[in-house]
Design a protein around this motif. Structure first.
Motif, mmCIF file in Angstrom:
data_model
loop_
_atom_site.group_PDB
_atom_site.id
_atom_site.type_symbol
_atom_site.label_atom_id
_atom_site.label_comp_id
_atom_site.label_asym_id
_atom_site.label_seq_id
_atom_site.Cartn_x
_atom_site.Cartn_y
_atom_site.Cartn_z
ATOM 1 N N HIS A 102 -4.539 -48.000 -5.130
ATOM 2 C CA HIS A 102 -5.873 -47.717 -4.593
ATOM 3 C C HIS A 102 -5.916 -46.315 -3.996
ATOM 4 O O HIS A 102 -6.850 -45.547 -4.232
ATOM 5 C CB HIS A 102 -6.252 -48.726 -3.502
ATOM 6 N N ARG A 106 -8.192 -43.541 -5.987
ATOM 7 C CA ARG A 106 -9.488 -43.308 -5.338
ATOM 8 C C ARG A 106 -9.814 -41.819 -5.184
ATOM 9 O O ARG A 106 -10.939 -41.392 -5.515
ATOM 10 C CB ARG A 106 -9.528 -44.029 -3.984
ATOM 11 N N ASP A 130 -10.676 -51.636 -8.105
ATOM 12 C CA ASP A 130 -10.365 -53.007 -7.711
ATOM 13 C C ASP A 130 -10.823 -53.285 -6.281
ATOM 14 O O ASP A 130 -10.166 -53.998 -5.531
ATOM 15 C CB ASP A 130 -8.849 -53.227 -7.841
ATOM 16 N N SER A 131 -11.954 -52.685 -5.903
ATOM 17 C CA SER A 131 -12.383 -52.769 -4.504
ATOM 18 C C SER A 131 -13.845 -53.155 -4.358
ATOM 19 O O SER A 131 -14.416 -53.038 -3.282
ATOM 20 C CB SER A 131 -12.152 -51.414 -3.814
ATOM 21 N N ARG A 293 0.302 -55.473 1.672
ATOM 22 C CA ARG A 293 -0.794 -56.440 1.601
ATOM 23 C C ARG A 293 -0.331 -57.835 2.000
ATOM 24 O O ARG A 293 -1.069 -58.599 2.615
ATOM 25 C CB ARG A 293 -1.371 -56.451 0.190
#
Length: 312
Positions: A102, A106, A130-131, A293
């Motif tokens: 990410h 990004r 994926d957000s 995560r």
């Protein structure tokens, strides 16, 4: 305005930013995928991932995410490693070897959007990794980049499936690629046969609530259900089994992104060393990693679970 030249320029800029492939589709409602998603949710195959139930209308129509959207630009970035894990310790999905994708992708989407604005004109757009409620694999298929395989992953004929997928939705009209309408999985069922938890069903239906990635990453409960005992095949974070057995991944090529280079611990640690890893050390080593995560507590839970499997 020249949609063809603009599309060519965008694909060139994407390549310069390190993306492996770029495809462009017209922004529209994904009716067929909407019906499939609704059936999947109604069967409870998302498990405790309740966020999948939210913003259903946004998931199926990008024009509701970016008002006035005309184009969906889909980008693939290769993450296949130069070398897979050599240790006999717990296994980690290849996508998590290096830095959090990410944070890597990004900024590249922001740069791409700025390039579009600087060279083409004022354009409204939003990039997603994926957000957000975006059906990335469906858009990749619509953009002609590949087909969705029986394991639910996007597969490219050139390099298999080890790719991160991101999207840039804009109100810029562009030249659109033809959707990928062929399916080269044929009669192969290797992914179905190899799945340790039988999470892959026929007709490209994946029971997310049975997937090892779900249990080791998404599930936040302190205890993994006993019904999964003996089925994790030493996977501590994620699972690559369905991709590892896919014949198309024999064409995978090592990525060229320094940020995705493996953290040393992932390559070197055995089970005992993982077990002795303190929370403080974990936070320091994995502060930029996808493993954060699951947090240290989740990793220790997963480790304990697969160790209990091997003890039996």
């Amino acid at each position: 305005m020249n949609p063809i030249l603009h599309s060519q320029s965008i694909k060139q800029w994407a390549q310069e930013l390190g993306f492996s492939y770029c495809g462009i589709a017209e922004a529209k409602e994904l009716t067929d995928h909407a019906h499939a998603l609704e059936r999947w949710l109604n069967k409870g195959m998302h498990g405790s991932m309740h966020y999948m139930e939210n913003h259903f209308d946004l998931r199926i129509d990008p024009r509701k995410i970016v008002p006035g959207a005309r184009s969906v630009i889909t980008l693939l970035m290769n993450y296949f490693p130069q070398q897979v894990q050599q240790t006999d310790g717990p296994k980690i999905s290849k996508y998590a070897y290096g830095e959090d994708y990410h944070e890597v992708i990004r900024p590249k989407l922001r740069i791409l959007l700025e390039k579009i604005r600087e060279n083409i004109g004022e354009v409204e757009g939003r990039g997603f990794v994926d957000s957000a409620p975006v059906l990335e694999r469906a858009w990749a298929e619509e953009s002609g980049l590949g087909w969705i395989g029986k394991n639910g992953n996007l597969i490219t004929k050139q390099q298999g499936s080890f790719f991160f997928i991101s999207t840039l939705i804009t109100d810029l009209p562009l030249a659109y690629d033809n959707p990928y309408t062929k399916d080269f999985c044929g009669s192969c069922t290797r992914c179905i046969d190899a799945c340790p938890t039988q999470a892959i069903h026929l007709n490209k239906v994946i029971d997310g609530s049975k997937c090892i990635s779900y249990y080791t990453i998404e599930l936040k409960d302190e205890i993994i259900p006993a019904s999964m005992q003996g089925k994790f095949d030493d996977w501590m974070f994620g699972c690559d089994t369905c991709q590892d057995v896919c014949p198309w991944n024999r064409f995978s090529q090592p990525h060229q992104q320094a940020a995705f280079s493996p953290v040393g611990i992932i390559q070197d640690f055995n089970s005992l060393e993982w077990e002795q890893l303190t929370e403080e050390a974990f936070k320091k080593v994995f502060k930029l990693s996808p493993l954060k995560r699951s947090k240290w507590r989740g990793i220790m839970r997963n480790l304990k679970f697969i160790q209990s499997e091997s003890d039996k």
